[in-house]
Enzyme design. Structure first.
Site, mmCIF file in Angstrom:
data_model
loop_
_atom_site.group_PDB
_atom_site.id
_atom_site.type_symbol
_atom_site.label_atom_id
_atom_site.label_comp_id
_atom_site.label_asym_id
_atom_site.label_seq_id
_atom_site.Cartn_x
_atom_site.Cartn_y
_atom_site.Cartn_z
ATOM 1 N N HIS A 262 -22.216 40.662 -6.222
ATOM 2 C CA HIS A 262 -22.425 39.237 -5.961
ATOM 3 C C HIS A 262 -23.473 39.265 -4.980
ATOM 4 O O HIS A 262 -23.828 40.327 -4.241
ATOM 5 C CB HIS A 262 -21.250 38.861 -5.014
ATOM 6 C CG HIS A 262 -21.128 37.358 -5.102
ATOM 7 N ND1 HIS A 262 -21.883 36.715 -3.808
ATOM 8 C CD2 HIS A 262 -20.791 36.610 -5.721
ATOM 9 C CE1 HIS A 262 -21.640 35.342 -3.839
ATOM 10 N NE2 HIS A 262 -21.018 35.272 -4.993
ATOM 11 N N GLU A 317 -15.803 36.062 -10.662
ATOM 12 C CA GLU A 317 -15.740 35.534 -12.316
ATOM 13 C C GLU A 317 -14.683 36.332 -12.996
ATOM 14 O O GLU A 317 -14.537 36.067 -13.951
ATOM 15 C CB GLU A 317 -17.253 35.872 -12.671
ATOM 16 C CG GLU A 317 -18.560 35.387 -12.143
ATOM 17 C CD GLU A 317 -19.737 35.893 -12.248
ATOM 18 O OE1 GLU A 317 -19.654 36.995 -12.837
ATOM 19 O OE2 GLU A 317 -20.624 35.356 -11.780
#
Length: 379
Positions: A262, A317
């Site tokens: 991320h 995700e």
């Protein structure tokens, strides 16, 4: 002929180093959310995510809109307002829905949201949030050759979204999982789509224009378009005995493992744990979730071994893909479901930006050529 010997004038430009991607630049002050990437915390108006993850979506809206919207509505009042607004949005579908067939689902949503007029008498922040599941469900059903289903104003936002998608009421556990997802992704600091919405809002273009801009930013694969490929990766791996060889080969080819890493978090994304718990509460007769957990464990072990100096942890995700698949959304609609949750944050940020009355107008650093000196010609 004579030539001027003057050199090109030097431009007075700031030669300081820029911040690529606005890294570290403070673009706004907000009371809405804070992302602590080093500690792995997401704070929403004073609450850690794990403390409010099981709140109803309407309760989170009440928190985000508090003291920003014209009226401070409680969760029950917001549920009533959303139900009415979903019915209003459904009445706007007919003229444009047939024009969406050649568009992707997120492009179709962009088109349908454009029917929301700035002269609209409904509260704009309520209508924007209400319209997304109505439009997104209608788009998904049309791709299956099915007609749109009229909203049920008596239901909560998540439950009615699933009902409009599937054509019938769905189990409470599925509605709860979707509700948790929408709460989890509702706001996340000054991300690309939220920043876009605030920039547009600062021009006084109107809330609908601002949130459509947010959706356009969310559409990008570096922002909101990534959960579907997580499932593609799981499908490609296929079987338990293939997990480690497949992941090893992918890393050797320099490929990114979908659902890991991320931009902000340097530890595990707290949203991943919330969604992992949400998906664990769903019955999974296929073993898909257990398979995904094994893939996650192997991937984290390999990433730690192969990239010891670059911490790459599970991000939102990974379990987003599993939640949305489990409650029946087609992969191509995942970005629209993301927008259904994030619209809460976009509208709150637009309302907050309107309070400042300040146009967002950053500087740029010119690195182009200086203007050339003029040439004087002798007679």
């Amino acid at each position: 002929m004579t030539n001027s010997s003057k050199t090109a004038p030097q431009l007075a430009v700031d030669q300081s180093q820029g911040n690529a991607g606005l890294e570290g630049v403070i673009a706004a002050e907000t009371r809405l959310s804070h992302v602590d990437g080093m500690a792995g915390r997401l704070i929403l108006r004073g609450y850690d995510l794990d403390a409010i993850a099981d709140w109803r979506f309407e309760a989170l809206l009440a928190l985000l809109w508090q003291d920003l919207a014209p009226e401070n509505l409680n969760a029950a009042q917001i549920q009533t307002a959303l139900g009415k607004a979903r019915q209003h949005a459904f009445g706007l579908l007919d003229p444009l829905l047939g024009m969406t067939d050649r568009l992707s689902q997120v492009e179709a949503l962009r088109l349908l949201l454009s029917v929301l007029a700035d002269a609209e008498t409904e509260a704009h922040h309520v209508l924007a949030v209400a319209a997304v599941p109505v439009f997104a469900a209608a788009i998904a059903r049309r791709r299956q050759g099915l007609v749109p289903l009229q909203p049920d104003a008596s239901l909560g936002q998540a439950a009615d979204y699933l009902r409009m998608l599937h054509g019938k009421p769905m189990p409470e556990a599925m509605a709860k999982a979707l509700n948790t997802y929408m709460v989890t992704v509702a706001d996340h600091g000054m991300n690309a789509s939220t920043f876009t919405a605030r920039v547009i809002a600062s021009t006084k273009a109107g809330l609908f224009s601002a949130v459509i801009g947010g959706l356009c930013a969310l559409k990008g694969p570096l922002h909101g378009g990534a959960p579907g490929p997580v499932l593609d990766m799981l499908d490609a791996i296929g079987e338990a005995q293939c997990i480690r060889p497949w992941l090893t080969d992918a890393l050797a080819r320099g490929e990114r493992l979908m659902g890991f890493g991320h931009r902000i978090y340097r530890v595990r994304d707290p949203r991943a744990d919330v969604l992992k718990a949400a998906v664990a509460n769903l019955r999974d007769g296929s073993g898909r979730i257990r398979f995904a957990e094994t893939v996650e464990a192997e991937a984290l072990a390999l990433l730690s071994e192969k990239k010891p100096l670059r911490p790459l942890q599970t991000n939102v995700e990974y379990y987003t893909a599993l939640v949305l698949e489990a409650v029946g959304f087609p992969r191509e609609s995942f970005t629209n479901v993301f927008a259904a949750g994030r619209m809460a944050g976009w509208t709150a940020h637009v309302l907050e930006q309107d309070r400042t009355g300040r146009l967002i107008r950053p500087q740029s650093r010119y690195i182009g050529p200086a203007p050339m000196a003029s040439h004087a010609a002798a007679s």
